[in-house]
Design a protein around this motif. Structure first.
Motif, mmCIF file in Angstrom:
data_model
loop_
_atom_site.group_PDB
_atom_site.id
_atom_site.type_symbol
_atom_site.label_atom_id
_atom_site.label_comp_id
_atom_site.label_asym_id
_atom_site.label_seq_id
_atom_site.Cartn_x
_atom_site.Cartn_y
_atom_site.Cartn_z
ATOM 1 N N TYR A 194 -3.001 5.071 -0.683
ATOM 2 C CA TYR A 194 -2.101 5.524 0.369
ATOM 3 C C TYR A 194 -2.357 7.006 0.561
ATOM 4 C CZ TYR A 194 2.091 5.165 3.304
ATOM 5 O OH TYR A 194 2.970 5.140 4.363
ATOM 6 N N LEU A 195 -3.244 7.313 1.506
ATOM 7 C CA LEU A 195 -3.616 8.688 1.801
ATOM 8 C C LEU A 195 -2.556 9.294 2.713
ATOM 9 C CD1 LEU A 195 -6.276 6.929 1.318
ATOM 10 C CD2 LEU A 195 -7.450 8.762 2.499
ATOM 11 N N PHE A 196 -2.209 10.554 2.484
ATOM 12 C CA PHE A 196 -1.180 11.176 3.306
ATOM 13 C C PHE A 196 -1.412 12.668 3.422
ATOM 14 C CE2 PHE A 196 0.333 11.842 -0.948
ATOM 15 C CZ PHE A 196 0.934 13.090 -0.911
ATOM 16 N N THR A 197 -0.854 13.229 4.484
ATOM 17 C CA THR A 197 -0.823 14.673 4.657
ATOM 18 C C THR A 197 0.530 15.070 5.215
ATOM 19 O OG1 THR A 197 -2.058 16.588 5.484
ATOM 20 C CG2 THR A 197 -1.783 14.753 7.011
ATOM 21 N N VAL A 198 1.020 16.207 4.792
ATOM 22 C CA VAL A 198 2.287 16.743 5.290
ATOM 23 C C VAL A 198 1.962 17.623 6.494
ATOM 24 C CG1 VAL A 198 4.253 18.230 4.765
ATOM 25 C CG2 VAL A 198 3.360 16.659 3.016
ATOM 26 N N ARG A 199 2.524 17.265 7.642
ATOM 27 C CA ARG A 199 2.288 18.048 8.860
ATOM 28 C C ARG A 199 3.373 19.086 9.081
ATOM 29 N NH1 ARG A 199 0.498 13.333 13.103
ATOM 30 N NH2 ARG A 199 2.638 12.651 12.726
ATOM 31 N N GLY A 200 4.514 18.929 8.415
ATOM 32 C CA GLY A 200 5.630 19.865 8.536
ATOM 33 C C GLY A 200 6.855 19.248 7.888
ATOM 34 N N ASP A 201 7.968 19.953 7.926
ATOM 35 C CA ASP A 201 9.199 19.408 7.360
ATOM 36 C C ASP A 201 9.568 18.121 8.091
ATOM 37 O OD1 ASP A 201 9.352 21.447 5.557
ATOM 38 O OD2 ASP A 201 11.091 22.424 6.472
ATOM 39 N N GLY A 202 9.745 17.067 7.340
ATOM 40 C CA GLY A 202 10.125 15.780 7.900
ATOM 41 C C GLY A 202 9.028 15.053 8.639
ATOM 42 N N ASP A 203 7.803 15.540 8.564
ATOM 43 C CA ASP A 203 6.692 14.984 9.351
ATOM 44 C C ASP A 203 5.478 14.742 8.462
ATOM 45 O OD1 ASP A 203 4.946 14.216 11.363
ATOM 46 O OD2 ASP A 203 4.784 16.220 12.242
ATOM 47 N N VAL A 204 5.186 13.468 8.230
ATOM 48 C CA VAL A 204 4.085 13.077 7.351
ATOM 49 C C VAL A 204 3.220 12.071 8.097
ATOM 50 C CG1 VAL A 204 3.504 12.007 5.128
ATOM 51 C CG2 VAL A 204 5.571 13.395 5.338
ATOM 52 N N MET A 205 1.923 12.133 7.881
ATOM 53 C CA MET A 205 0.997 11.131 8.411
ATOM 54 C C MET A 205 0.355 10.438 7.224
ATOM 55 S SD MET A 205 -2.247 11.640 10.939
ATOM 56 C CE MET A 205 -3.185 10.230 11.502
ATOM 57 N N ALA A 206 0.192 9.109 7.311
ATOM 58 C CA ALA A 206 -0.377 8.357 6.193
ATOM 59 C C ALA A 206 -1.321 7.270 6.696
ATOM 60 C CB ALA A 206 0.732 7.732 5.353
ATOM 61 N N ARG A 207 -2.208 6.867 5.798
ATOM 62 C CA ARG A 207 -3.104 5.728 6.037
ATOM 63 C C ARG A 207 -3.203 4.929 4.751
ATOM 64 N NH1 ARG A 207 -8.519 7.736 8.750
ATOM 65 N NH2 ARG A 207 -8.664 5.522 9.194
ATOM 66 N N MET A 208 -3.162 3.605 4.851
ATOM 67 C CA MET A 208 -3.275 2.742 3.678
ATOM 68 C C MET A 208 -4.602 2.007 3.723
ATOM 69 S SD MET A 208 -3.322 -0.373 2.104
ATOM 70 C CE MET A 208 -2.474 -1.752 2.811
ATOM 71 N N PHE A 209 -5.423 2.258 2.708
ATOM 72 C CA PHE A 209 -6.698 1.564 2.561
ATOM 73 C C PHE A 209 -6.552 0.542 1.447
ATOM 74 C CE2 PHE A 209 -9.353 5.471 4.080
ATOM 75 C CZ PHE A 209 -8.948 5.243 5.379
ATOM 76 N N ASP A 210 -6.756 -0.702 1.794
ATOM 77 C CA ASP A 210 -6.633 -1.825 0.886
ATOM 78 C C ASP A 210 -7.939 -1.991 0.107
ATOM 79 O OD1 ASP A 210 -6.620 -4.386 -0.170
ATOM 80 O OD2 ASP A 210 -6.364 -5.381 1.747
ATOM 81 N N ALA A 211 -7.812 -2.338 -1.156
ATOM 82 C CA ALA A 211 -9.010 -2.578 -1.965
ATOM 83 C C ALA A 211 -9.184 -4.054 -2.282
ATOM 84 C CB ALA A 211 -8.944 -1.785 -3.268
ATOM 85 N N SER A 212 -8.150 -4.866 -2.091
ATOM 86 C CA SER A 212 -8.289 -6.247 -2.542
ATOM 87 C C SER A 212 -7.515 -7.284 -1.740
ATOM 88 C CB SER A 212 -7.872 -6.347 -4.007
ATOM 89 O OG SER A 212 -6.536 -5.928 -4.148
ATOM 90 N N PHE A 213 -6.650 -6.898 -0.820
ATOM 91 C CA PHE A 213 -5.819 -7.878 -0.117
ATOM 92 C C PHE A 213 -6.474 -8.451 1.136
ATOM 93 C CE2 PHE A 213 -2.379 -5.040 -1.912
ATOM 94 C CZ PHE A 213 -2.117 -5.861 -2.981
ATOM 95 N N GLY A 214 -7.597 -7.906 1.561
ATOM 96 C CA GLY A 214 -8.230 -8.375 2.779
ATOM 97 C C GLY A 214 -7.603 -7.809 4.043
ATOM 98 N N VAL A 215 -6.768 -6.785 3.906
ATOM 99 C CA VAL A 215 -6.089 -6.180 5.053
ATOM 100 C C VAL A 215 -6.983 -5.136 5.714
ATOM 101 C CG1 VAL A 215 -4.117 -4.750 5.755
ATOM 102 C CG2 VAL A 215 -3.806 -6.581 4.086
ATOM 103 N N GLY A 216 -7.729 -4.381 4.931
ATOM 104 C CA GLY A 216 -8.526 -3.276 5.451
ATOM 105 C C GLY A 216 -7.685 -2.026 5.508
ATOM 106 N N GLU A 217 -7.103 -1.750 6.688
ATOM 107 C CA GLU A 217 -6.182 -0.621 6.845
ATOM 108 C C GLU A 217 -4.898 -1.146 7.462
ATOM 109 O OE1 GLU A 217 -5.725 3.808 8.848
ATOM 110 O OE2 GLU A 217 -7.715 2.913 8.719
ATOM 111 N N ASP A 218 -3.795 -0.943 6.769
ATOM 112 C CA ASP A 218 -2.498 -1.449 7.198
ATOM 113 C C ASP A 218 -1.853 -0.475 8.176
ATOM 114 O OD1 ASP A 218 -0.254 -3.139 7.205
ATOM 115 O OD2 ASP A 218 0.666 -2.088 5.530
#
Length: 137
Positions: free
Chosen positions: A44-68
């Motif tokens: 679960y990769l994330f970056t803080v863009r500001g107070d109350g503001d976060v961006m995230a990406r989920m990279f799956d390693a085993s569920f077959g989802v890819g990126e959720d």
């Protein structure tokens, strides 16, 4: 990086800035190595863009989802991670933007408050039906 679990065990991976997070690409062998080494189930990769503001990406390693496009089970642990470190204006409320890179922008709403020696965690957001079906048992 830290793995925090409430069922699904995401490895939380802080990323320096939004531009770097947007450039990230899922490479399954590396995702698998990182999750095996950490005991996590996804990145679960994330970056803080500001107070109350976060961006995230989920990279799956085993569920077959890819990126959720929206990972509520990882948003709660991320909220605790941020609140325990005083990041993104936490504890308090924040919105996690996720899914834009896979064409399904999502917004997960967090409310993280201290409760004794633990945290009160609320995760919410709207949903859009993208499929439905019936199970017969």
């Amino acid at each position: 990086m830290q793995m925090i679990t409430t069922g699904l065990a995401p490895l939380l991976v802080p990323i320096r800035d939004e531009e770097t997070l947007r450039r990230a690409e899922r490479y399954e062998p590396a995702c698998r190595r990182a999750t095996v080494a950490s005991g996590g189930e996804c990145l679960y990769l994330f970056t803080v863009r500001g107070d109350g503001d976060v961006m995230a990406r989920m990279f799956d390693a085993s569920f077959g989802v890819g990126e959720d496009p929206a990972t509520g089970s990882a948003a709660g642990p991320l909220g605790v991670y941020l609140a325990s470190r005083g990041l993104a204006g936490m504890p308090g409320a924040a919105v996690i933007a996720q899914g834009e890179m896979v064409g399904r922008p999502s917004f997960l709403h967090l409310d993280i408050r201290p409760e004794g020696d633990s945290w009160n965690v609320r995760v919410g957001g709207g949903v859009r039906i993208v499929g439905e079906g019936v199970f017969r048992v």
